[in-house]
Scaffold this motif. Structure first.
Motif, mmCIF file in Angstrom:
data_model
loop_
_atom_site.group_PDB
_atom_site.id
_atom_site.type_symbol
_atom_site.label_atom_id
_atom_site.label_comp_id
_atom_site.label_asym_id
_atom_site.label_seq_id
_atom_site.Cartn_x
_atom_site.Cartn_y
_atom_site.Cartn_z
ATOM 1 N N ARG A 42 -37.497 -84.218 -2.562
ATOM 2 C CA ARG A 42 -37.374 -84.357 -3.784
ATOM 3 C C ARG A 42 -38.332 -85.039 -4.576
ATOM 4 O O ARG A 42 -38.655 -84.970 -5.699
ATOM 5 N N GLN A 43 -38.771 -86.197 -3.786
ATOM 6 C CA GLN A 43 -39.708 -87.340 -4.571
ATOM 7 C C GLN A 43 -39.163 -87.471 -5.907
ATOM 8 O O GLN A 43 -39.768 -87.768 -6.751
ATOM 9 N N ASP A 44 -37.733 -87.876 -5.970
ATOM 10 C CA ASP A 44 -37.143 -88.118 -7.241
ATOM 11 C C ASP A 44 -37.322 -89.500 -7.321
ATOM 12 O O ASP A 44 -36.330 -90.444 -7.328
ATOM 13 N N TRP A 45 -38.365 -90.000 -7.920
ATOM 14 C CA TRP A 45 -38.315 -91.545 -8.125
ATOM 15 C C TRP A 45 -39.530 -91.761 -9.176
ATOM 16 O O TRP A 45 -40.231 -90.756 -9.647
ATOM 17 N N LYS A 46 -39.440 -92.798 -9.962
ATOM 18 C CA LYS A 46 -40.319 -93.024 -10.785
ATOM 19 C C LYS A 46 -40.650 -94.760 -10.698
ATOM 20 O O LYS A 46 -39.409 -95.651 -10.782
ATOM 21 N N PHE A 47 -41.977 -95.374 -10.823
ATOM 22 C CA PHE A 47 -41.993 -96.718 -10.668
ATOM 23 C C PHE A 47 -42.896 -97.341 -11.804
ATOM 24 O O PHE A 47 -43.718 -96.475 -12.138
ATOM 25 N N GLY A 80 -34.548 -94.304 -10.261
ATOM 26 C CA GLY A 80 -34.187 -92.893 -9.765
ATOM 27 C C GLY A 80 -33.579 -92.186 -10.720
ATOM 28 O O GLY A 80 -32.580 -92.306 -11.674
ATOM 29 N N PRO A 81 -34.360 -91.150 -11.300
ATOM 30 C CA PRO A 81 -34.251 -90.222 -12.293
ATOM 31 C C PRO A 81 -33.161 -89.249 -12.429
ATOM 32 O O PRO A 81 -32.534 -88.871 -13.422
ATOM 33 N N GLU A 82 -32.755 -88.870 -11.094
ATOM 34 C CA GLU A 82 -31.716 -87.765 -10.868
ATOM 35 C C GLU A 82 -30.530 -88.586 -10.169
ATOM 36 O O GLU A 82 -30.234 -87.876 -9.175
ATOM 37 N N ASP A 97 -33.432 -92.626 -1.055
ATOM 38 C CA ASP A 97 -35.118 -92.421 -1.444
ATOM 39 C C ASP A 97 -35.943 -93.390 -2.234
ATOM 40 O O ASP A 97 -36.885 -93.551 -1.461
ATOM 41 N N VAL A 98 -35.244 -93.872 -3.108
ATOM 42 C CA VAL A 98 -36.203 -94.923 -3.731
ATOM 43 C C VAL A 98 -36.184 -96.172 -2.920
ATOM 44 O O VAL A 98 -37.196 -96.692 -2.647
ATOM 45 N N ALA A 101 -39.063 -95.543 -0.261
ATOM 46 C CA ALA A 101 -40.182 -95.586 -0.959
ATOM 47 C C ALA A 101 -40.559 -97.044 -1.278
ATOM 48 O O ALA A 101 -42.007 -97.602 -1.006
ATOM 49 N N PHE A 102 -39.708 -97.857 -1.572
ATOM 50 C CA PHE A 102 -39.903 -99.341 -2.062
ATOM 51 C C PHE A 102 -40.343 -100.031 -0.620
ATOM 52 O O PHE A 102 -40.960 -101.122 -0.639
ATOM 53 N N ALA A 103 -39.448 -100.051 0.371
ATOM 54 C CA ALA A 103 -39.623 -100.578 1.541
ATOM 55 C C ALA A 103 -41.033 -100.069 2.028
ATOM 56 O O ALA A 103 -41.861 -101.012 2.585
ATOM 57 N N TYR A 104 -41.723 -98.970 1.777
ATOM 58 C CA TYR A 104 -42.967 -98.487 2.186
ATOM 59 C C TYR A 104 -44.043 -99.591 1.571
ATOM 60 O O TYR A 104 -45.046 -100.035 2.028
#
Ligand SMILES: Cc1cc2nc3c(=O)[nH]c(=O)nc-3n(C[C@H](O)[C@H](O)[C@H](O)COP(=O)(O)O)c2cc1C
Length: 170
Positions: A42-47, A80-82, A97-98, A101-104
């Motif tokens: 879903r890639q449901d993230w925003k930075f 997390g927008p959703e 999910d967020v 991504a943050f750990a990466y």
């Protein structure tokens, strides 16, 4: 640097130089987030990338006075927008999910010689006001990003015996 070296040597950094971070490095860190796995892809993230000094100071205040957030040239706020999407296992997808991504991002930053510190202690409502984040969006984490002005030693960890069991939960 291989992945295990980054995992085993990275430490939270709580003092930063004012030195600007090169654009290509920021881009690579953001790419690390973009390429991360997520539930159903879903890639449901925003930075949100924050460079403005006043805004960073306000974020530090919203994080209960963790002033080093304001010292670093950049702060990254992960959202997390959703938040209403749940996985079949019952866990909310956005926190998982967020966080992946943050750990990466944090590991990629380390490989590039940059420091980070995962910040989970903040008043979400305040952060949302400061960054104009919509009501329904959740703020999962933030981190300062910049060149370290300290060399912390790796912290101790539990042994594998304490955290792993085999065949059944013990
Ligand atoms: C979910 C989470 C929330 C955290 N929140 C904070 C925080 O608000 N302030 C802080 O200084 N460190 C925070 N940390 C950093 C931890 O204290 C740190 O990762 C831990 O002590 C292990 O140290 P290390 O990162 O140097 O290996 C947080 C880490 C995680 C994973």
């Amino acid at each position: 640097m291989d992945v295990f070296t980054a995992i085993s040597q990275r430490c939270s950094v709580r003092a930063y130089k004012a030195t600007e971070v090169e654009e290509d490095k920021i881009r690579k860190i953001l790419e690390a987030a973009r390429l991360s796995p997520s539930a159903s892809n879903r890639q449901d993230w925003k930075f949100v990338i924050v460079r403005n000094k006043e805004t960073k100071k306000k974020l530090a205040k919203a994080a209960f006075g963790q002033t080093f957030i304001g010292e670093a040239p950049i702060a990254i706020v992960a959202c997390g927008p959703e938040p209403k999407t749940f996985m079949a296992c019952g866990q909310p997808a956005y926190t998982v999910d967020v966080s992946i991504a943050f750990a990466y991002m944090i590991l990629q930053a380390y490989e590039l010689g940059l420091g980070t510190c995962w910040i989970g202690a903040f008043e979400e409502g305040e952060v949302k006001k400061i960054l104009n984040i919509p009501k329904e969006v959740r703020v999962v984490a933030m981190t300062p990003l910049g060149y370290p002005n300290q060399s912390p030693s790796p912290k101790s960890r539990k042994s594998l015996d304490q955290i792993v069991c085999y065949e059944r939960y013990e």
